[in-house]
Write an enzyme that holds these catalytic residues in place. Sequence first.
Site, PDB file in Angstrom:
ATOM      1  N   ASP A 102      93.342 -40.669  31.024  1.00 41.97           N
ATOM      2  CA  ASP A 102      92.774 -42.132  31.202  1.00 41.97           C
ATOM      3  C   ASP A 102      91.613 -42.186  32.125  1.00 41.97           C
ATOM      4  OD1 ASP A 102      93.663 -42.225  34.247  1.00 41.97           O
ATOM      5  OD2 ASP A 102      95.731 -42.114  33.406  1.00 41.97           O
ATOM      6  N   ALA A 103      91.076 -43.479  32.177  1.00 40.33           N
ATOM      7  CA  ALA A 103      89.750 -43.355  32.761  1.00 40.33           C
ATOM      8  C   ALA A 103      89.746 -43.011  34.249  1.00 40.33           C
ATOM      9  CB  ALA A 103      89.355 -45.101  32.721  1.00 40.33           C
TER      10      ALA A 103
END
Length: 242
Positions: A102-103
């Site tokens: 994820d970011a």
Amino acid sequence: MSIARQLAKLGYGTRKETERLLTARRVTSADGAVLKDGDRVDHDGIRLDGAPLDPPQGSVILLNKPVGYVCSTNDRPPLVYDLLPPRFPHRDPIMATVGRLDADTSGLLLLTDDGAVNHLLTSPKSHVPKTYVATLAEPLRGDEGERFTSGTLRLQGESTPLLPARLDQLHEREAALTISEGRYHQVRRMFAAVGNHVVSLRRTALATLELGTLAEGEWRVLEASEVAALVTAARNAKRSGA
């Protein structure tokens, strides 16, 4: 495969565009000889504007993903592809991420255009071990490792318990956690389940492969032996049901 087709497969342009590269005498051999489309030259022997070509088809790339970058080709930037040659999303087949980070998570990310390798490493049945280093908001109490290895811990909203995971405390508020599943935001949710909060998260290893000293935002092509070791580890984990 013709040279124009090789170039098109690697994302250097459409077939007509790569044919024009040849016509413009921009494609040469390693010793500088101008190549024609019908010439038979191995990938490593071809140069475009004097530079070696991007990694050949079937390669696996190791990227040290920084925080903030998204594992997608069509999301809001910055994308992990912004850290790679602009041709990578246009390769045929595409150089796709092996799973996702994820970011807000940094570290080890693989990309490959080998669909079989990608499937093996990401299949839920493979249970490939992944190690993350988590920086925590609160000090570790000391009982988290036992709870994680028990095989009884359930995440909020889920009825199936997690497979056993290994916790290694590194500092008061830092730990390495090795898991063999890939549930949504699993590491963050595991620490939340024991009353803590992950401040930052970095993946440092996948099966036999370690991130090592690769700088953030940099990438390298895995050696054939490294890919073979990953494949073997995934197959062994799949057979053992680990």
